[in-house]
Design a protein around this motif. Structure first.
Motif, PDB file in Angstrom:
ATOM      1  N   ARG A   1     -13.333  -7.303  -9.698  1.00 14.48           N
ATOM      2  CA  ARG A   1     -14.397  -6.311 -10.244  1.00 14.48           C
ATOM      3  C   ARG A   1     -14.087  -4.772 -10.103  1.00 14.48           C
ATOM      4  O   ARG A   1     -14.605  -3.994 -10.797  1.00 14.48           O
ATOM      5  CB  ARG A   1     -15.508  -6.853  -9.479  1.00 14.48           C
ATOM      6  CG  ARG A   1     -16.976  -6.019 -10.064  1.00 14.48           C
ATOM      7  CD  ARG A   1     -18.117  -6.132  -9.257  1.00 14.48           C
ATOM      8  NE  ARG A   1     -19.252  -5.447  -9.977  1.00 14.48           N
ATOM      9  CZ  ARG A   1     -20.503  -5.324  -9.273  1.00 14.48           C
ATOM     10  NH1 ARG A   1     -20.680  -5.910  -8.080  1.00 14.48           N
ATOM     11  NH2 ARG A   1     -21.353  -4.653  -9.953  1.00 14.48           N
ATOM     12  N   GLU A   2     -13.431  -4.524  -9.112  1.00 15.21           N
ATOM     13  CA  GLU A   2     -13.068  -3.203  -8.633  1.00 15.21           C
ATOM     14  C   GLU A   2     -12.281  -2.621  -9.792  1.00 15.21           C
ATOM     15  O   GLU A   2     -12.423  -1.482 -10.410  1.00 15.21           O
ATOM     16  CB  GLU A   2     -12.193  -2.947  -7.323  1.00 15.21           C
ATOM     17  CG  GLU A   2     -11.903  -1.475  -7.070  1.00 15.21           C
ATOM     18  CD  GLU A   2     -13.107  -0.554  -6.846  1.00 15.21           C
ATOM     19  OE1 GLU A   2     -13.161   0.514  -6.779  1.00 15.21           O
ATOM     20  OE2 GLU A   2     -14.304  -1.250  -6.396  1.00 15.21           O
TER      21      GLU A   2
ATOM     22  N   SER B   1      -4.190  -2.963 -16.358  1.00 14.75           N
ATOM     23  CA  SER B   1      -4.253  -4.329 -16.931  1.00 14.75           C
ATOM     24  C   SER B   1      -3.913  -5.440 -15.776  1.00 14.75           C
ATOM     25  O   SER B   1      -3.005  -5.283 -15.168  1.00 14.75           O
ATOM     26  CB  SER B   1      -3.260  -4.480 -18.170  1.00 14.75           C
ATOM     27  OG  SER B   1      -3.047  -5.851 -18.625  1.00 14.75           O
ATOM     28  N   LEU B   2      -4.616  -6.219 -16.016  1.00 14.36           N
ATOM     29  CA  LEU B   2      -4.552  -7.468 -14.800  1.00 14.36           C
ATOM     30  C   LEU B   2      -4.261  -8.837 -15.162  1.00 14.36           C
ATOM     31  O   LEU B   2      -5.002  -9.282 -16.298  1.00 14.36           O
ATOM     32  CB  LEU B   2      -5.913  -7.220 -14.295  1.00 14.36           C
ATOM     33  CG  LEU B   2      -6.051  -8.071 -12.697  1.00 14.36           C
ATOM     34  CD1 LEU B   2      -4.940  -7.685 -11.835  1.00 14.36           C
ATOM     35  CD2 LEU B   2      -7.282  -8.036 -12.133  1.00 14.36           C
TER      36      LEU B   2
ATOM     37  N   LEU C   1      -7.316  -4.592  -1.406  1.00 17.48           N
ATOM     38  CA  LEU C   1      -6.819  -3.554  -1.148  1.00 17.48           C
ATOM     39  C   LEU C   1      -5.834  -2.883  -1.955  1.00 17.48           C
ATOM     40  O   LEU C   1      -5.984  -1.692  -2.343  1.00 17.48           O
ATOM     41  CB  LEU C   1      -6.618  -3.284   0.543  1.00 17.48           C
ATOM     42  CG  LEU C   1      -7.720  -3.705   1.597  1.00 17.48           C
ATOM     43  CD1 LEU C   1      -7.132  -3.682   2.952  1.00 17.48           C
ATOM     44  CD2 LEU C   1      -8.716  -2.943   1.288  1.00 17.48           C
ATOM     45  N   VAL C   2      -5.007  -3.817  -2.213  1.00 18.36           N
ATOM     46  CA  VAL C   2      -3.725  -3.259  -2.969  1.00 18.36           C
ATOM     47  C   VAL C   2      -4.408  -3.114  -4.469  1.00 18.36           C
ATOM     48  O   VAL C   2      -3.946  -2.010  -5.153  1.00 18.36           O
ATOM     49  CB  VAL C   2      -2.692  -4.421  -2.978  1.00 18.36           C
ATOM     50  CG1 VAL C   2      -1.533  -3.887  -4.240  1.00 18.36           C
ATOM     51  CG2 VAL C   2      -2.272  -4.466  -2.069  1.00 18.36           C
ATOM     52  N   LEU C   3      -5.172  -4.087  -4.988  1.00 16.46           N
ATOM     53  CA  LEU C   3      -5.900  -3.901  -6.403  1.00 16.46           C
ATOM     54  C   LEU C   3      -6.886  -2.305  -6.372  1.00 16.46           C
ATOM     55  O   LEU C   3      -6.526  -1.617  -7.387  1.00 16.46           O
ATOM     56  CB  LEU C   3      -6.819  -4.908  -6.662  1.00 16.46           C
ATOM     57  CG  LEU C   3      -5.928  -6.267  -6.749  1.00 16.46           C
ATOM     58  CD1 LEU C   3      -6.955  -7.227  -7.416  1.00 16.46           C
ATOM     59  CD2 LEU C   3      -4.815  -6.257  -7.582  1.00 16.46           C
TER      60      LEU C   3
ATOM     61  N   LEU D   1       0.922  -1.309   0.179  1.00 17.80           N
ATOM     62  CA  LEU D   1       0.006   0.015   0.138  1.00 17.80           C
ATOM     63  C   LEU D   1       0.776   1.403  -0.042  1.00 17.80           C
ATOM     64  O   LEU D   1       0.520   2.332  -0.852  1.00 17.80           O
ATOM     65  CB  LEU D   1      -0.828  -0.159   1.091  1.00 17.80           C
ATOM     66  CG  LEU D   1      -2.173  -0.985   1.146  1.00 17.80           C
ATOM     67  CD1 LEU D   1      -2.844  -1.037   2.477  1.00 17.80           C
ATOM     68  CD2 LEU D   1      -2.828  -0.698   0.065  1.00 17.80           C
ATOM     69  N   HIS D   2       1.975   1.256   0.668  1.00 13.66           N
ATOM     70  CA  HIS D   2       2.764   2.307   0.708  1.00 13.66           C
ATOM     71  C   HIS D   2       3.634   2.455  -0.553  1.00 13.66           C
ATOM     72  O   HIS D   2       3.873   3.736  -1.203  1.00 13.66           O
ATOM     73  CB  HIS D   2       4.008   2.275   1.816  1.00 13.66           C
ATOM     74  CG  HIS D   2       3.366   2.437   3.387  1.00 13.66           C
ATOM     75  ND1 HIS D   2       2.544   1.365   3.914  1.00 13.66           N
ATOM     76  CD2 HIS D   2       3.679   3.446   4.116  1.00 13.66           C
ATOM     77  CE1 HIS D   2       2.462   1.989   5.091  1.00 13.66           C
ATOM     78  NE2 HIS D   2       3.004   2.930   5.211  1.00 13.66           N
TER      79      HIS D   2
END
Length: 701
Positions: free
Chosen positions: A598-599, A614-615, A543-545, A521-522
């Motif tokens: 989905r986020e 892109s994932l 949370l990271v995504l 996250l940082h």
């Protein structure tokens, strides 16, 4: 009336005996240029000019040749035409007075001045009617008329003694026909070569079979200054490749034979001929080729201007060939001898000593990197900018000699060696298991220009190795820490606070099982230039995504434009082809669910976006993610949003179907229906309102 004029009077009488014998054909009336040319007639002089006392021309003298003194422009139908003679004989041949007859003949008893410049030649006898015109016609090439008359000579020409016009014209004027132009044959060779430059190498080989001329042109050396076979080495036969190299040898500057294993038999028979032809090489690559040592030795002896050499995986390379390179290639800047198992650093030591311009050295899977003399030579030269020694036997002591030299001066305040900074910009120590934290610490403040560092698969590294490294590398853009088990989130937090955080672009922490949301996250918040992040098999979660999608949205400058200004004249959003700003890889991340996926999809379908994410994720979700990205990149946002919604309904129904309790059968039915709707949407939607029939599939036990 005198007796000698009785004949004339009789002739002028309408019912006279000679009136019926003399029948003059009325000339065809012409217009324009043809009329002008037909009326050009030659006469001796004009009575009107003689009557005015005009002095004849100085060129018109007795005893000389005839010349044109006056040209009458009168029509043949004019009553004042055909005037010959001088003032004393003004009525010789034809009457000068206007009469009703156009060409009234003269009296039988003609009087002719033999001192005159013009003498009539013909079969006319005095006292008889004039049967031939007493004029000189125009030459056939000037005379107008039908084209058939121009193709044959004049049968009877009224000649003038000693004149040019007395000679019959025999020249035949042929009709001009359009010339057939050979467009390709008459084209200069320079233009042909320029046209052939637009063809691919394999297309040139195919065109060479058209004709002999094309065969010669297609194998012109000017078309083969750069021979790079990595795209078509499987399709081109060895005979054609040998013909290209021998024909274009003097012109070739870049010769890349990567993967051309089909030349193994040709090297023994044509190796010397190829090396003799290619003597102006600057870039030479034999990566993955099977070649004998004699052919390699011939290439190195004949090419003394080599700058880039790539012998990766060539088993014929030994220390002897490396010494030849050192002696014959003083301009060498890049050398790749990775996976050459029959050589070691003894040959490389000779190259470092002789090649003062060497900047790039790739020597993975080679031996002898623990030799102190070789490391000290590299330290003293200090010319290398790129060093790749993965899978080698380099250790902490050798790395310290490479970076700090032998017995350096130590700063008592910082406890660091005082040495000139190294010029390294990229270092690759992957799988060098002899390195520890002590060796990696030497990189701190000694490589200020370092932009890429690869230390993956070094199992002995910990957080201590990176605590001071990031502070001394402010230009770091690529960091690879794959599969380092003892690294924790504190290293990522240190990276997020380091000077290189704003410019970091590529980060690989795959298989670092101790890394998770606390550190990533940082990194997502402070490293705003990230383009690629590999997080396979880590503890990161949704949370990271979500944070990554939010940071990319902030980068998108198009979001600053109000929605009302982005609409077109019809009130619709224009189709925008967004670019991928961030590539995320989250294979086998147990904490990443379909909600986080989905986020990402939802943020990508926001209107007026120019940057998307892109994932690469779990294989069960990847097909849906790829289809969604395809629609987003093509500007079909409505279709992408519909796919996302159907997929979410399917995932919700699937989760409900797995729940226990009352209504399980109903939930499973809803899950099946949602799965069918999602499958239809993923394939482009149902056609005609009817879904394609599906079977339950086949289960093989």
């Amino acid at each position: 009336m005198p007796a000698d004029l009785d004949g004339t009077t009789e002739l002028l009488t309408a019912g006279g005996p000679r009136a019926e014998a003399l029948r003059f054909e009325e000339p065809v009336k012409l217009k324009g240029r043809k009329r002008f040319l037909q009326t050009l007639q030659r006469i001796s002089s004009s009575p009107s000019l003689a009557r005015m006392g005009r002095v004849p021309s100085s060129n018109y003298r007795a005893g000389g040749k005839a010349s044109m003194s006056c040209v009458s422009l009168a029509s043949s139908a004019s009553a004042y035409g055909h005037t010959y003679g001088n003032p004393s004989h003004s009525s010789v041949g034809f009457s000068t007075a206007p009469t009703s007859a156009v060409t009234t003949p003269a009296p039988d008893s003609q009087s002719f001045d033999f001192k005159s410049r013009i003498r009539i030649i013909g079969h006319n006898v005095p006292g008889q009617a004039v049967t031939a015109p007493l004029t000189a016609p125009l030459p056939p090439e000037v005379r107008t008329g039908p084209k058939e008359a121009q193709h044959r000579a004049t049968p009877e020409v009224t000649a003038i003694d000693g004149d040019y016009f007395s000679k019959p014209v025999l020249e035949v004027i042929s009709d001009r026909k359009p010339r057939n132009i050979d467009f390709w044959g008459e084209m200069p060779n320079e233009i042909k070569v320029h046209i052939f430059r637009f063809l691919k190498p394999w297309e040139l080989v195919r065109c060479s079979a058209v004709s002999k001329a094309w065969h010669k042109m297609c194998f012109d050396g000017q078309l083969w200054t750069n021979i790079d076979t990595h795209e078509y080495y499987r399709d081109i036969p060895s005979a054609s490749l040998v013909r290209i190299m021998t024909a274009a040898g003097p012109f070739v500057r870049d010769l890349n034979l990567r993967g051309c294993a089909q030349l193994w038999e040709k090297w023994t028979t044509h190796g010397q001929a190829i090396s003799d032809a290619c003597q102006n090489l600057e870039c030479f690559s034999l990566e993955g080729c099977r070649i004998d040592r004699g052919s390699v030795h011939s290439f190195l002896l004949d090419n003394t201007r080599l700058v880039h050499i790539n012998f990766c995986g060539v088993q014929a390379i030994t220390n002897s060939e490396l010494r030849t390179i050192a002696q014959r290639c003083p301009q060498l800047e890049s050398l790749n001898v990775s996976w050459c198992t029959h050589m070691d650093t003894k040959g490389l030591h000779k190259i470092v000593q002789c090649c003062s311009k060497l900047k790039e050295l790739k020597a993975s899977e080679t031996r002898g990197w623990a030799e102190q003399e070789f490391m000290l030579e590299l330290f003293q030269r200090n010319t290398l900018e790129r060093l790749i020694v993965s899978h080698s036997d380099i250790d902490d002591e050798a790395l310290q000699l490479l970076l700090q030299g032998s017995d350096p001066e130590i700063d008592p305040l910082t406890d660091k060696a005082i040495v000139p900074p190294r010029r390294f910009r990229h270092l690759n120590f992957s799988r060098c298991n002899l390195l520890t934290d002590q060796g990696i610490k030497c990189l701190s403040h000694n490589v200020p220009q370092l932009a890429g560092l690869q230390v993956s698969h070094i199992i002995s590294l910990t957080d201590e190795a990176f605590q001071h490294l990031f502070e001394g590398t402010p230009l770091l853009t690529h960091l690879d820490m794959e599969e380092i088990d003892d690294v924790t989130n504190s290293t990522l937090q240190t990276l997020a606070q380091s000077p290189c955080a704003p410019i970091l672009q590529h980060l690989n922490i795959s298989y670092c099982e101790n890394l998770g949301d606390t550190g990533m996250l940082h990194v997502m918040r402070h490293c705003k230039s990230l383009r690629t992040v590999d997080m396979d098999n880590t503890r990161v979660s949704d949370l990271v995504l979500t944070e990554a999608a939010a940071q990319v949205r902030k980068r998108d400058h198009r979001q600053m434009i109000p929605l009302s200004e982005a609409l077109d004249c019809y009130g619709n959003l224009p189709r925008i082809a967004p670019k991928v700003a961030l590539h995320l890889t989250v294979y086998d991340c147990q904490n990443v669910t379909w909600t986080g996926i989905r986020e990402i999809m939802s943020r990508n379908t926001e209107p007026n976006r120019s940057l998307v994410v892109s994932l690469k994720c779990f294989y069960g979700y990847q097909d849906t993610v790829n289809e969604h990205m395809k629609r987003v990149r093509s500007g079909r946002l409505d279709s992408a949003m519909r796919l996302e919604r159907k997929w979410a309904e399917y995932m919700i129904a699937t989760e409900e179907a797995g729940a226990v309790g009352a209504g399980a059968r109903r939930r499973r039915r809803r899950a099946r229906e949602a799965a069918m709707v999602h499958a239809d949407e993923e394939e482009g939607g149902p056609r005609g309102g009817r879904r394609r029939a599906r079977s339950g599939g086949c289960v093989v036990m």
